[in-house]
Design an enzyme around this catalytic site. Structure first.
Site, short mmCIF file in Angstrom:
data_model
loop_
_atom_site.label_atom_id
_atom_site.label_comp_id
_atom_site.label_asym_id
_atom_site.label_seq_id
_atom_site.Cartn_x
_atom_site.Cartn_y
_atom_site.Cartn_z
N ARG A 1 -5.87 8.64 -0.51
CA ARG A 1 -5.09 7.96 1.40
C ARG A 1 -3.92 8.74 0.34
O ARG A 1 -2.78 8.58 1.27
CB ARG A 1 -4.95 6.06 0.23
CG ARG A 1 -3.92 5.58 1.58
CD ARG A 1 -3.70 4.26 1.24
NE ARG A 1 -3.43 3.37 2.40
CZ ARG A 1 -1.36 2.80 3.15
NH1 ARG A 1 -1.00 3.44 1.88
NH2 ARG A 1 -1.19 2.05 3.46
N CYS A 2 -3.13 8.12 -0.68
CA CYS A 2 -2.34 8.60 -1.67
C CYS A 2 -1.70 9.74 -0.86
O CYS A 2 -0.64 10.48 -0.92
CB CYS A 2 -1.49 8.78 -3.21
SG CYS A 2 -2.58 7.61 -3.68
N MET A 3 -2.80 11.02 -0.81
CA MET A 3 -2.54 12.40 -0.26
C MET A 3 -2.32 12.91 1.20
O MET A 3 -2.48 13.63 1.48
CB MET A 3 -3.80 12.91 -0.55
CG MET A 3 -3.44 13.17 -2.34
SD MET A 3 -5.27 14.27 -2.95
CE MET A 3 -6.47 14.11 -2.54
#
Length: 404
Positions: free
Chosen positions: A389-391
């Site tokens: 999700r962060c990426m």
């Protein structure tokens, strides 16, 4: 091109990624802490892992855009090039003489090469300095390994510097000094790149600190905003005012989280994997609370609570309850896999998500609950404390039915 996101789980159509590059090679034991990495990644392996991540998305029909490519195309616009160059030259660390040398250096770069420098930085030893072109006192007193322009290794985590709510983009205000220049790049892309012409903004980087990893689109019209190490209460309030004024949401849940590295963003402890299901770190599931914020007269935010997060979320989403899948199977495994971004999954559609393969127990929990997991390697990508999700910054998702 219409970009639109109203949930965490609507079928993903288009996503913005950043393939790690030379900026990761700038990390050393001397600077990795200040650049917010817990280890020195193996760059080639990190690129292989990221390529496999992008391929997994494409295999499921997702259009993948790369930030570096969009930035290079943006820098072909004279106004964008002048603006981003001026922002770099504005740094008070440079001094007048070195500022002139840096300006000369950047002038001769084509858009792709300039994009590389804005992302990977510029080291002292890479400057073309000579008796005829002196660097001045500042350059002379710098260590040969110091940076004239700092690299941006955290650009890998595209979720943080921008987010979409409905058909509007929010370019965020990053809290950590090492990351603040990231939002100047994404801001320029959204304002100048032909693909985003006419895009309206719901947040700007000069506003109070707010990061995309702290914002969950629980359902159409319902947002959760974590407040902790990176997003401030003032940032959460500003976002509430902005989305209420734009008619993008009817309820904001403000969720205090511990101001610690392991829980830097809300999405490190909770992500959505179905329209009514969250993957959640069990060590805090029963204690996490939320303040419910709605628009009062004149759009003034009205605050109620606190209440248990799971109860407040279900009420705002107009469902009986929010189903919870625990990270891991026991407290020790849960703590290990939460640290390894076990909670940080990217939903590609309801009941379909991408997660790091190393979080074996968490992935098994998801599968047992009827959630298909696409496992990806992340031994090197995770060294900056970020998962799938962060990426990824979703630009297009299929809309879900409204909650009200």
């Amino acid at each position: 091109m219409t970009h639109y996101v109203d949930s965490e789980v609507g079928r993903l159509g288009t996503v913005l990624l950043h393939r790690p590059g030379p900026e990761l090679a700038r990390l050393t034991p001397r600077n990795n802490d200040s650049l917010l990495f817990d280890a020195i990644p193996w760059v080639g392996r990190a690129q292989e892992e990221h390529d496999a991540f992008a391929a997994a998305l494409r295999d499921r029909g997702v259009e993948v855009l790369y930030l570096a490519t969009l930035l290079a195309e943006t820098l072909a616009v004279p106004e964008a090039r002048a603006e981003l160059t001026e922002q770099v030259l504005r740094s008070p660390r440079l001094g007048d003489t070195l500022r002139r040398r840096v300006a000369d250096h950047l002038t001769y770069l084509d858009p792709a090469a300039l994009a590389d420098v804005l992302i990977a930085g510029l080291a002292h030893e890479e400057m073309r300095i000579s008796p005829e072109r002196p660097g001045g006192l500042v350059w002379t007193l710098m260590d040969r390994h110091d940076f004239v322009i700092d690299p941006l290794p955290n650009l890998l985590f595209t979720r943080d510097s921008s987010l979409w709510i409905g058909d509007r983009v929010g370019v965020t205000s990053l809290a950590m000094l090492a990351r603040r220049r990231e939002s100047t790049l994404t801001d320029a892309v959204y304002r100048y790149h032909p693909r985003f012409v006419g895009t309206e903004f719901v947040y700007h980087p000069e506003l109070e600190h707010l990061e995309g990893g702290d914002v969950l689109l629980l359902a159409p019209g319902v947002l959760a905003v974590g407040v902790g190490e990176r997003t401030t209460p003032a940032g959460a309030e500003r976002l509430a005012r902005q989305v209420f004024a734009a008619g993008l949401a009817h309820t904001i849940l403000v969720v205090p989280i511990a101001q610690e590295r392991a829980t830097m963003h809300l999405d490190t402890v909770c992500t959505m994997v179905d329209v009514d299901t969250v993957l959640m770190y069990p060590n805090i599931a029963s204690t996490l609370s939320a303040y419910t914020v709605v628009a009062g007269p004149g759009g003034e935010p009205q605050v109620d609570g606190p209440a248990p997060f799971l109860r407040a979320a279900a009420d705002a989403m107009d469902i009986d309850q929010l189903r919870v899948i625990d990270t891991g199977l026991d407290p020790v495994t849960a703590e290990r896999e939460q640290w390894d971004d076990g909670n940080n999954t990217l939903a590609l559609a309801p009941r379909l998500c991408v997660g790091y393969e190393r979080n074996v127990e968490t992935n098994a929990q998801l599968e047992r609950a009827g959630i298909e997991v696409i496992p990806i390697a992340g031994s090197e990508l995770g060294s900056g404390r970020g998962g799938p999700r962060c990426m990824s910054c979703p630009l297009v998702r299929e809309p879900l039915p409204p909650t009200r």
